[in-house]
Design a protein around this motif. Sequence first.
Motif, PDB file in Angstrom:
ATOM      1  N   ILE A 177       0.821  -1.154  -0.463  1.00 51.49           N
ATOM      2  CA  ILE A 177       0.035  -0.015   0.373  1.00 51.49           C
ATOM      3  C   ILE A 177       1.258   1.073   0.225  1.00 51.49           C
ATOM      4  O   ILE A 177       1.676   2.051   0.865  1.00 51.49           O
ATOM      5  CB  ILE A 177      -1.232  -0.173   0.866  1.00 51.49           C
ATOM      6  N   GLU A 178       1.469   1.864  -1.480  1.00 54.63           N
ATOM      7  CA  GLU A 178       1.924   2.917  -1.498  1.00 54.63           C
ATOM      8  C   GLU A 178       1.337   4.028  -0.337  1.00 54.63           C
ATOM      9  O   GLU A 178       2.356   5.166  -0.224  1.00 54.63           O
ATOM     10  CB  GLU A 178       1.714   2.860  -2.653  1.00 54.63           C
ATOM     11  N   ARG A 179       0.384   4.804  -0.808  1.00 52.25           N
ATOM     12  CA  ARG A 179      -0.179   5.844  -0.620  1.00 52.25           C
ATOM     13  C   ARG A 179      -2.012   5.690  -0.242  1.00 52.25           C
ATOM     14  O   ARG A 179      -2.736   4.571  -0.633  1.00 52.25           O
ATOM     15  CB  ARG A 179      -0.201   6.503  -2.094  1.00 52.25           C
ATOM     16  N   THR A 189      -2.143  17.914   3.078  1.00 53.88           N
ATOM     17  CA  THR A 189      -1.497  17.832   4.343  1.00 53.88           C
ATOM     18  C   THR A 189      -1.022  16.436   4.266  1.00 53.88           C
ATOM     19  O   THR A 189      -1.602  15.875   3.260  1.00 53.88           O
ATOM     20  CB  THR A 189      -2.129  17.400   6.171  1.00 53.88           C
ATOM     21  N   LEU A 190       0.421  15.738   5.018  1.00 50.62           N
ATOM     22  CA  LEU A 190       0.828  14.404   4.625  1.00 50.62           C
ATOM     23  C   LEU A 190       1.167  14.486   6.042  1.00 50.62           C
ATOM     24  O   LEU A 190       1.420  15.017   6.848  1.00 50.62           O
ATOM     25  CB  LEU A 190       1.752  14.815   3.842  1.00 50.62           C
ATOM     26  N   VAL A 198      -0.365   8.740   4.107  1.00 48.36           N
ATOM     27  CA  VAL A 198      -1.707   9.857   4.407  1.00 48.36           C
ATOM     28  C   VAL A 198      -1.522  10.850   3.365  1.00 48.36           C
ATOM     29  O   VAL A 198      -1.222  11.795   4.589  1.00 48.36           O
ATOM     30  CB  VAL A 198      -2.766   9.647   5.220  1.00 48.36           C
ATOM     31  N   SER A 199      -2.356  11.460   2.525  1.00 50.83           N
ATOM     32  CA  SER A 199      -2.332  12.581   1.711  1.00 50.83           C
ATOM     33  C   SER A 199      -3.478  13.266   1.557  1.00 50.83           C
ATOM     34  O   SER A 199      -4.498  12.407   1.314  1.00 50.83           O
ATOM     35  CB  SER A 199      -1.339  12.883   1.159  1.00 50.83           C
ATOM     36  N   PRO A 225      -7.820  28.018  -4.809  1.00 45.60           N
ATOM     37  CA  PRO A 225      -7.705  25.758  -5.632  1.00 45.60           C
ATOM     38  C   PRO A 225      -5.894  25.328  -6.396  1.00 45.60           C
ATOM     39  O   PRO A 225      -5.528  25.978  -6.934  1.00 45.60           O
ATOM     40  CB  PRO A 225      -8.978  26.747  -6.986  1.00 45.60           C
ATOM     41  N   ALA A 226      -6.429  24.174  -6.056  1.00 37.81           N
ATOM     42  CA  ALA A 226      -5.281  23.395  -6.270  1.00 37.81           C
ATOM     43  C   ALA A 226      -5.439  21.293  -6.482  1.00 37.81           C
ATOM     44  O   ALA A 226      -6.748  21.602  -6.182  1.00 37.81           O
ATOM     45  CB  ALA A 226      -4.559  23.978  -5.081  1.00 37.81           C
ATOM     46  N   LEU A 227      -4.511  21.881  -6.860  1.00 36.83           N
ATOM     47  CA  LEU A 227      -4.791  19.416  -7.320  1.00 36.83           C
ATOM     48  C   LEU A 227      -3.686  19.014  -7.059  1.00 36.83           C
ATOM     49  O   LEU A 227      -2.416  20.192  -7.087  1.00 36.83           O
ATOM     50  CB  LEU A 227      -5.661  19.497  -7.851  1.00 36.83           C
ATOM     51  N   ALA A 228      -3.460  18.000  -6.585  1.00 35.07           N
ATOM     52  CA  ALA A 228      -2.373  17.657  -6.291  1.00 35.07           C
ATOM     53  C   ALA A 228      -2.115  16.506  -7.752  1.00 35.07           C
ATOM     54  O   ALA A 228      -3.046  15.266  -8.459  1.00 35.07           O
ATOM     55  CB  ALA A 228      -2.653  16.157  -4.971  1.00 35.07           C
TER      56      ALA A 228
END
Length: 247
Positions: A177-179, A189-190, A198-199, A225-228
């Motif tokens: 489980i990578e993330r 958050t991270l 967990v992000s 606004p933003a995205l990952a």
Amino acid sequence: MTEPGALAAGRIDTGAALAAAVAHLNRLRPRPDLVVITGDLANGPRPAEYEALARLLAPLELPWCAIPGNHDDRDALRALCAGQPWLPAPGPFFHYAIDHLPVRLIALDTVVPGETPGLLCDRRSDWLADRLAEAPGRPTVLLMHHPPHEVGIGFMDALRCFGTERLARMVEDHPAIERILCGHVHRQTLARWHGTAVSTAPSAAFQFALNLEPGAPPTVSDEPPALALHLWRAGQGLVSHLQAVGA
């Protein structure tokens, strides 16, 4: 997403924000394999919101998937996602797995209708255990709306996902489980959690202010606004970038 003409927090045009995010995604090169929407597609939820969502998502040129958030209605979300290859069969939860990418995605429904916090009950945990057993060594990313841990923002910590003790054990037992990717927080958050990361991603509409004072009320910030953007490299894992949308 609010109804057309309605402003979130009295000042945020969520339709314009989503249109800008779609245009931003369409311009990305190289093109992402998949866009993941981590819940709260609607606000009410109201039918007009999902109708507006359908119109605004139509220009998106990339494949996409979605999970429900506490503001969503499962049936309305299912109708919005009709025709998608990952759409789960009818049932009490909106769970599914996507297997054709280099990284396996497992979408986990944490929503309790009528409640804001999330929950992983035994039935949901059983389903996840079965999916993990199908490919225990394959790189995997879990998708959840509610984060399974506290982030330090008091009002949000009271609204996190509960019943995560069994999830924690599964994560410990499955190092592939990578993330875990979450929404809900309206901030980036991270955290390291039981051997994985967990992000949470920022919102494509508005962010909650970062206030770590105990008892501080929720307020909307002026952050954009933003995205990952998550880049998978075999032998290395995920590298994640934060991209603001617009000025």
